[in-house]
Design a protein around this motif. Structure first.
Motif, PDB file in Angstrom:
ATOM      1  N   VAL A   1      22.458  95.219  26.525  1.00  0.00           N
ATOM      2  CA  VAL A   1      21.466  95.699  25.697  1.00  0.00           C
ATOM      3  C   VAL A   1      21.225  94.770  24.452  1.00  0.00           C
ATOM      4  O   VAL A   1      22.153  94.769  23.730  1.00  0.00           O
ATOM      5  CB  VAL A   1      21.340  97.305  25.323  1.00  0.00           C
ATOM      6  N   GLU A   2      20.178  94.458  24.338  1.00  0.00           N
ATOM      7  CA  GLU A   2      19.935  93.401  23.081  1.00  0.00           C
ATOM      8  C   GLU A   2      19.957  94.108  21.798  1.00  0.00           C
ATOM      9  O   GLU A   2      19.040  95.253  21.782  1.00  0.00           O
ATOM     10  CB  GLU A   2      18.702  92.573  23.185  1.00  0.00           C
ATOM     11  N   ASP A   3      20.505  93.984  20.892  1.00  0.00           N
ATOM     12  CA  ASP A   3      20.561  94.665  19.483  1.00  0.00           C
ATOM     13  C   ASP A   3      20.717  96.370  19.680  1.00  0.00           C
ATOM     14  O   ASP A   3      19.867  96.887  19.357  1.00  0.00           O
ATOM     15  CB  ASP A   3      19.460  94.437  18.550  1.00  0.00           C
ATOM     16  N   PRO A   4      21.553  96.742  20.523  1.00  0.00           N
ATOM     17  CA  PRO A   4      21.572  98.174  21.110  1.00  0.00           C
ATOM     18  C   PRO A   4      22.166  99.138  19.927  1.00  0.00           C
ATOM     19  O   PRO A   4      22.807  98.899  18.788  1.00  0.00           O
ATOM     20  CB  PRO A   4      22.523  98.032  22.044  1.00  0.00           C
ATOM     21  N   THR A   5      21.715 100.529  20.129  1.00  0.00           N
ATOM     22  CA  THR A   5      22.135 101.527  19.459  1.00  0.00           C
ATOM     23  C   THR A   5      22.702 102.486  20.358  1.00  0.00           C
ATOM     24  O   THR A   5      22.284 102.909  21.441  1.00  0.00           O
ATOM     25  CB  THR A   5      20.877 102.423  18.712  1.00  0.00           C
ATOM     26  N   VAL A   6      23.913 102.681  20.287  1.00  0.00           N
ATOM     27  CA  VAL A   6      24.897 103.243  21.237  1.00  0.00           C
ATOM     28  C   VAL A   6      25.286 104.670  20.657  1.00  0.00           C
ATOM     29  O   VAL A   6      25.932 104.651  19.488  1.00  0.00           O
ATOM     30  CB  VAL A   6      26.029 102.632  21.926  1.00  0.00           C
ATOM     31  N   HIS A   7      25.123 105.761  21.298  1.00  0.00           N
ATOM     32  CA  HIS A   7      25.513 107.027  20.863  1.00  0.00           C
ATOM     33  C   HIS A   7      26.565 107.566  21.678  1.00  0.00           C
ATOM     34  O   HIS A   7      26.342 107.648  22.903  1.00  0.00           O
ATOM     35  CB  HIS A   7      24.235 108.113  20.786  1.00  0.00           C
ATOM     36  N   VAL A   8      27.841 107.794  20.910  1.00  0.00           N
ATOM     37  CA  VAL A   8      28.971 108.010  21.763  1.00  0.00           C
ATOM     38  C   VAL A   8      29.311 109.550  21.164  1.00  0.00           C
ATOM     39  O   VAL A   8      29.498 109.737  19.804  1.00  0.00           O
ATOM     40  CB  VAL A   8      30.107 107.321  21.486  1.00  0.00           C
ATOM     41  N   SER A   9      29.090 110.638  21.940  1.00  0.00           N
ATOM     42  CA  SER A   9      29.514 112.113  21.391  1.00  0.00           C
ATOM     43  C   SER A   9      30.570 112.734  22.432  1.00  0.00           C
ATOM     44  O   SER A   9      30.451 112.458  23.550  1.00  0.00           O
ATOM     45  CB  SER A   9      28.145 112.739  21.376  1.00  0.00           C
ATOM     46  N   LEU A  10      31.353 113.260  21.696  1.00  0.00           N
ATOM     47  CA  LEU A  10      32.372 114.268  22.380  1.00  0.00           C
ATOM     48  C   LEU A  10      32.191 115.851  21.952  1.00  0.00           C
ATOM     49  O   LEU A  10      32.024 116.063  20.922  1.00  0.00           O
ATOM     50  CB  LEU A  10      33.834 113.714  21.865  1.00  0.00           C
ATOM     51  N   SER A  11      32.127 116.639  23.205  1.00  0.00           N
ATOM     52  CA  SER A  11      31.832 118.123  22.998  1.00  0.00           C
ATOM     53  C   SER A  11      32.655 118.656  23.787  1.00  0.00           C
ATOM     54  O   SER A  11      33.481 118.256  24.670  1.00  0.00           O
ATOM     55  CB  SER A  11      30.430 118.427  22.933  1.00  0.00           C
ATOM     56  N   VAL A  12      32.933 120.048  23.639  1.00  0.00           N
ATOM     57  CA  VAL A  12      33.760 120.778  24.329  1.00  0.00           C
ATOM     58  C   VAL A  12      32.979 121.945  25.145  1.00  0.00           C
ATOM     59  O   VAL A  12      32.268 122.594  24.461  1.00  0.00           O
ATOM     60  CB  VAL A  12      34.811 121.482  23.451  1.00  0.00           C
ATOM     61  N   ALA A  13      33.203 122.025  26.286  1.00  0.00           N
ATOM     62  CA  ALA A  13      32.302 122.952  27.337  1.00  0.00           C
ATOM     63  C   ALA A  13      33.397 123.602  28.263  1.00  0.00           C
ATOM     64  O   ALA A  13      33.930 123.229  29.067  1.00  0.00           O
ATOM     65  CB  ALA A  13      31.202 122.157  28.086  1.00  0.00           C
ATOM     66  N   ALA A  14      33.751 124.977  27.896  1.00  0.00           N
ATOM     67  CA  ALA A  14      34.684 125.804  28.618  1.00  0.00           C
ATOM     68  C   ALA A  14      35.901 125.015  28.665  1.00  0.00           C
ATOM     69  O   ALA A  14      36.461 124.983  27.282  1.00  0.00           O
ATOM     70  CB  ALA A  14      34.155 125.840  30.109  1.00  0.00           C
ATOM     71  N   ASP A  15      36.457 124.441  29.727  1.00  0.00           N
ATOM     72  CA  ASP A  15      37.850 124.069  29.630  1.00  0.00           C
ATOM     73  C   ASP A  15      37.772 122.364  29.705  1.00  0.00           C
ATOM     74  O   ASP A  15      38.712 121.734  30.272  1.00  0.00           O
ATOM     75  CB  ASP A  15      38.734 124.623  30.732  1.00  0.00           C
ATOM     76  N   GLU A  16      36.780 121.826  29.507  1.00  0.00           N
ATOM     77  CA  GLU A  16      36.219 120.178  29.451  1.00  0.00           C
ATOM     78  C   GLU A  16      35.933 119.931  28.278  1.00  0.00           C
ATOM     79  O   GLU A  16      35.271 120.352  27.640  1.00  0.00           O
ATOM     80  CB  GLU A  16      35.250 120.192  30.693  1.00  0.00           C
ATOM     81  N   ALA A  17      36.510 118.400  28.336  1.00  0.00           N
ATOM     82  CA  ALA A  17      35.909 117.635  26.936  1.00  0.00           C
ATOM     83  C   ALA A  17      34.838 116.814  27.823  1.00  0.00           C
ATOM     84  O   ALA A  17      34.994 116.072  28.609  1.00  0.00           O
ATOM     85  CB  ALA A  17      37.137 116.643  26.509  1.00  0.00           C
ATOM     86  N   VAL A  18      33.618 116.796  27.054  1.00  0.00           N
ATOM     87  CA  VAL A  18      32.594 116.324  27.821  1.00  0.00           C
ATOM     88  C   VAL A  18      32.011 114.877  26.839  1.00  0.00           C
ATOM     89  O   VAL A  18      31.816 115.032  25.562  1.00  0.00           O
ATOM     90  CB  VAL A  18      31.353 117.353  27.592  1.00  0.00           C
ATOM     91  N   LEU A  19      32.109 113.771  27.305  1.00  0.00           N
ATOM     92  CA  LEU A  19      32.026 112.472  26.696  1.00  0.00           C
ATOM     93  C   LEU A  19      30.492 112.183  27.174  1.00  0.00           C
ATOM     94  O   LEU A  19      30.112 111.870  28.366  1.00  0.00           O
ATOM     95  CB  LEU A  19      33.070 111.538  27.150  1.00  0.00           C
ATOM     96  N   ARG A  20      29.697 111.648  26.234  1.00  0.00           N
ATOM     97  CA  ARG A  20      28.374 111.379  26.564  1.00  0.00           C
ATOM     98  C   ARG A  20      28.119 109.844  25.853  1.00  0.00           C
ATOM     99  O   ARG A  20      28.332 109.737  24.753  1.00  0.00           O
ATOM    100  CB  ARG A  20      27.223 112.309  25.985  1.00  0.00           C
TER     101      ARG A  20
END
Length: 680
Positions: A590-609
């Protein structure tokens, strides 16, 4: 004994006429009575003399005597009545010259005991006909009753279940099945206390069952046991032992062989006969109860009111049922403990839901009976399950055929797994398919191995080959430039820019090859091999990796968000590789990208987006995140997303792809949390 064929009441009872046996010694009276009876459409007279050696061999319904005729055949009449269980009605005609009937009966003595009715002279035809009809009806009723008793007795004798008849708790009759069950002759068990035949622990409940039946009720079935007994006489000698006779038509208890015994119509109890003398001679039984397990026969008994104070106890041998139950339990244990998932689906219903799933299948799916039984196994399939494979399976089921396929399924925790499914039809007695038996094995590792070989083959054949071709092509170009520089021909001009361009292309291709090698090495070191799996905070790993990548890409914007509390995962290697590959992919494409890296917790999982603002990932390149399969005509160019997929699978997580609201790519990886440490 049964009646002789000549006097078989069954044959005569169907006739519209009543056969009357006339034994009248006075010739005038005999002639007159015979004429009266012959003139009637109801009666058929059969005249015999008192001196006939077998006066009762003729077929008849009623005997008509005069006084002298009765005296002449009194002995034969007594013997006939004793020899047959069928009622023999008698009518005594008393002429006027003999005086009143009461006096005549007194003078007849024992012979008078066989008189059922008396008609005095002068006789009126209507009165005589009425008396004969009444006696004939009584005889035919007796015949039908005897036939019913005989049928009942035969049924009881031939019943596969044991039948005991008890009076005041003592056995008065046992059918052959009962005797065989106990291992004794039928006569040997008579007069025994029924509760002595069962284990002591069950005697109170059995006694209550007998009381319930004696009071006119019916007990609930009781599971207990009968002792295979040894009956001893009072002196200690063996009276009856071992198995009872197993002849096709056994005689009744205590009855001479070949003799039919009348039974009580309600309970099937033998009526009183001269054979009772034999039965009454059976000594009071003393019942030994051997301790060997073989001597205890598991049974289910029910006590039923038999009428007239009798209790009928029906006993069902449970040995075959127990053996079947034990075999079924063995089959069930074998299926439940099998290392392959086993299911049975009901093909007779529209839903074709499961009626059985063994423990291994529940482990494979992560689901219990409540989630599986009654549901079609298709609930395990995913959006990425190959529709062609599903159609192949459906066609086989519709045709009642076997099938073997590999399906992509989803476990209860969302993880995908590949199931090698074999199904076989189960047919009913009519040949129609009633159920389907399914065997399922987890072949995820095999499929993953095949995927890796496929990707490796593609990388070797396509990616590396292309880059090496680039290297070789530009190396030739650089070689030509170098040869120009070495030439003595002053007309040749050395193009240094061209040389630099060729070297740049060579360097880029070599870098790509090194990147592929590095990615494969990282997967092997961080995930594929036994490495450091000490619990780490996922938020810290995400921030460290994303920050390092952002620092190396000043033209990009990398935004990171993590939960307030810790989200502990097993080891930093897997999560580091996933973050690195996904963020690097967005920064690279991606040219001049904006990347969103988010980590959250749902039940017994770590959710990486990881989301970017580019044009998204093409369907062929995101195959690892969707179907998990490449085709010869559709495959991605890189190996990065495959490494992400294999890494997440290796730690028991899941990965998927979504389109962003702005058209960019959103990759979501779910990784299990360990030790229950999760942010709220």
């Amino acid at each position: 004994m049964t009646d002789s064929p000549r006097t078989d009441p069954t044959a005569e009872s169907d006739s519209p006429q009543i056969p009357v046996l006339v034994v009248v010694e006075d010739s005038a009276d005999c002639r007159l009575l015979r004429e009266w009876l012959a003139e009637s459409d109801e009666f058929t007279p059969r005249v015999v003399g008192a001196d006939d050696p077998a006066p009762f061999d003729a077929a008849f319904d009623v005997c008509l005597f005069d006084v002298d005729g009765l005296r002449g055949v009194a002995g034969a009449l007594a013997a006939h009545r004793k020899s047959t269980s069928t009622y023999t009605p008698t009518l005594l005609f008393v002429p006027e010259r003999y005086g009143d009937a009461e006096t005549v009966l007194g003078r007849l003595g024992d012979a008078g005991d066989h008189v059922d009715d008396v008609i005095d002279a002068p006789i009126r035809r209507a009165n005589l006909a009425r008396r004969l009809r009444t006696l004939a009806r009584a005889r035919r009723f007796s015949t039908r009753l005897e036939q019913s008793r005989d049928r009942h007795q035969r049924l009881v004798r031939r019943l596969p279940d044991a039948v005991f008849v008890c009076a005041d708790g003592r056995v008065t009759y046992a059918n052959p099945a009962a005797a065989s069950l106990l291992g004794v002759d039928p006569a040997a068990v008579r007069t025994a206390e029924f509760v002595d035949l069962v284990p002591e622990v069950d005697r109170d409940s059995v006694a209550r069952a007998l009381e319930t039946a004696a009071a006119g009720g019916r007990s609930e079935p009781i599971e207990t046991a009968l002792h295979r007994t040894v009956i001893r006489n009072a002196d200690g000698g063996t009276e009856r032992a071992g198995p009872a006779s197993s002849s096709p038509e056994p005689a009744d208890a205590g009855t001479p062989e070949g003799t039919d015994v009348a039974t009580d119509a309600a309970a099937g109890r033998p009526a009183s006969t001269e054979a009772d003398a034999v039965n009454d001679s059976v000594p009071e039984p003393l019942i030994d109860s051997p301790s060997e397990p073989a001597s205890r026969i598991p049974v289910e008994l029910t006590a039923i009111d038999g009428g007239s104070g009798d209790v009928q106890v029906v006993v069902h041998d449970l040995r075959q049922r127990r053996e079947r139950e034990e075999r079924l339990a063995l089959y069930r244990r074998a299926m439940d403990e099998a290392t392959v998932g086993i299911t049975i689906a009901d093909h007779s219903t529209e839903e074709e839901g499961l009626i059985y799933a063994n423990e291994e299948f529940k482990r494979l799916t992560g689901l219990g009976d409540d989630d599986l039984l009654g549901h079609n196994p298709r609930i395990l399939q995913t959006d990425a399950t190959n529709p062609g494979t599903v159609a192949q399976l459906r066609r086989a089921i519709d045709r009642g055929e076997e099938a073997s396929v590999v399906l992509l399924n989803r476990r209860s925790d969302g993880r995908r797994w590949y199931s090698a499914l074999d199904i076989s039809p189960i047919r009913g007695a009519d040949g129609d398919v009633t159920h389907y038996l399914g065997f399922q094995r987890d072949v995820t590792e095999r499929v993953s191995h095949e995927q890796r070989l496929s990707v490796l083959d593609r990388v070797l054949r396509h990616n590396i080959r292309n880059r090496l071709n680039v290297v070789l092509g530009y190396a030739d170009r650089a070689q030509r430039v170098a040869e120009s520089a070495d030439s003595t021909d002053d007309s040749l001009v050395v193009d240094l820019d061209d040389l630099r361009g060729a070297l740049d292309r060579i360097r880029e291709a070599a870098t790509d090859i090194l990147d592929l090698s590095d990615s494969a090495r990282r997967f092997r070191e961080d995930v594929g091999a036994d490495g450091d799996d000490d619990p780490v905070d996922a938020g810290t790993v995400v921030v460290d990796v994303a920050s390092a990548l952002a620092a190396a890409a000043p033209d990009a914007t990398v935004l990171v968000s993590t939960p307030d509390g810790p989200a502990t995962v097993a080891g930093a290697g897997a999560l580091s590789l996933v973050v690195d590959e996904l963020v690097s992919n967005a920064l690279e494409h991606v040219e001049d990208p904006t990347v969103h890296v988010s980590l959250s917790v749902a039940a017994d999982e770590a959710v990486l987006r990881v989301a970017d603002d580019g044009s998204g990932i093409t369907p062929d390149s995101r195959a690892p995140l969707d179907s998990g399969a490449e085709t010869p005509t559709e495959h991605g160019q890189g190996v990065g997303l495959w490494l992400v997929r294999w890494t997440v699978d290796a730690v028991g997580g899941t990965v998927g792809y979504e389109e962003g609201s702005d058209g960019g790519a959103v990759v979501i990886a779910r990784i299990p949390i360990v030790n229950g440490d999760a942010a709220a």
